[in-house]
Write an enzyme that holds these catalytic residues in place. Sequence first.
Site, PDB file in Angstrom:
ATOM      1  N   CYS A  78       0.907  -1.076   0.054  1.00  0.00           N
ATOM      2  CA  CYS A  78       0.237   0.029  -0.096  1.00  0.00           C
ATOM      3  C   CYS A  78       1.065   1.339  -0.054  1.00  0.00           C
ATOM      4  O   CYS A  78       1.605   1.436   1.095  1.00  0.00           O
ATOM      5  CB  CYS A  78      -0.983  -0.031   1.179  1.00  0.00           C
ATOM      6  N   CYS A 191      -1.000   3.547  -6.689  1.00  0.00           N
ATOM      7  CA  CYS A 191      -1.925   3.166  -5.514  1.00  0.00           C
ATOM      8  C   CYS A 191      -2.012   1.749  -6.092  1.00  0.00           C
ATOM      9  O   CYS A 191      -2.461   1.521  -7.203  1.00  0.00           O
ATOM     10  CB  CYS A 191      -3.070   3.661  -5.430  1.00  0.00           C
TER      11      CYS A 191
HETATM   12  N1  DGL Z   1      -4.052   0.695  -2.017  1.00  0.00           N
HETATM   13  C1  DGL Z   1      -3.771   1.814  -1.295  1.00  0.00           C
HETATM   14  C2  DGL Z   1      -2.495   2.359  -1.839  1.00  0.00           C
HETATM   15  O1  DGL Z   1      -1.533   1.812  -2.458  1.00  0.00           O
HETATM   16  C3  DGL Z   1      -4.668   2.957  -0.896  1.00  0.00           C
HETATM   17  C4  DGL Z   1      -5.947   2.741  -0.803  1.00  0.00           C
HETATM   18  C5  DGL Z   1      -6.543   3.336   0.236  1.00  0.00           C
HETATM   19  O2  DGL Z   1      -6.731   4.742   0.166  1.00  0.00           O
HETATM   20  O3  DGL Z   1      -6.962   2.802   1.342  1.00  0.00           O
HETATM   21  O4  DGL Z   1      -2.004   3.569  -1.618  1.00  0.00           O
END
Ligand code: DGL
Length: 276
Positions: A78, A191
Amino acid sequence: MEASYKNNAPIGLFDSGVGGLSVYLHLAQQMPAERYVYYADTLHVPYGNRDSEEIEALTLTAVKWLYQQGCKLIVIACNSASAYALETARRCYPQLPIVGLVPALKPAVGASKSGHVAVLATKATLNGALLNQVIEDIASPSGTKVTKYFDPQLVPWVESGMSETSDAAQRLREQIQSFALAGVDYLVLGCTHYPFFKDFLIDEIAAQQLSIKVVDSGQAIAARVHSLLTERSILAQSIENYEIHPLVFYASKYDESLYTVVARLLSTEIKIRYLY
Ligand code: DGL
């Protein structure tokens, strides 16, 4: 060298939701003999709009849980969580290799011919130190312009199945057109949820006859994990006699639609366990 218990220990992955599965797919493809444990903090998703202290605290809770499961390496899959908790997590577990995500801006800057790239990410990632360090160290000295773009509907769009007739899809179609008009030639998916709509973007870019390339970090992260496991001699047993271990997926909140979303993103059946 003889295999230790660590060779068979799992790799832990963490994301606020299902986005980190895009990273898992690269890992599983490059290292199919490994065991994987995934922790999705669905109780608190999305992280992207939360403040830095909250993101750090939630991430440290998840990392601690994965550590307690005996993971030999953890991927904070993430970008938002990595931006605010990677350094602290590494300080808390100095013996444990912890890999974090940062948008693939560096390769995009290196490859850009127009000198203008765009990063699509959450607000947290766009404001975070990791990305801004790359802008300062790599993009600015090379004279590359970086446009930051955030749409709060993108993570919920992925979590809810990415209908191509939704407003989020329409906004993306319009956005790539504005990027092209502004001279952007590389689009960085910053993301881990976003690679799930990479094909949608590539199809749209082709349909609108634009010349924009789309990049993400998945492949590079898998290569980094492979090299860390190799350096420490803790790769799972060799490919000749490996057995595929199904992904163990944990979520922090029960949600009856989660199974369908995960199964569709992975194109396979999966068992979900809940932690609450
Ligand atoms: N998948 C997460 C990232 O790579 C973000 C998603 C979220 O906002 O929770 O930033």
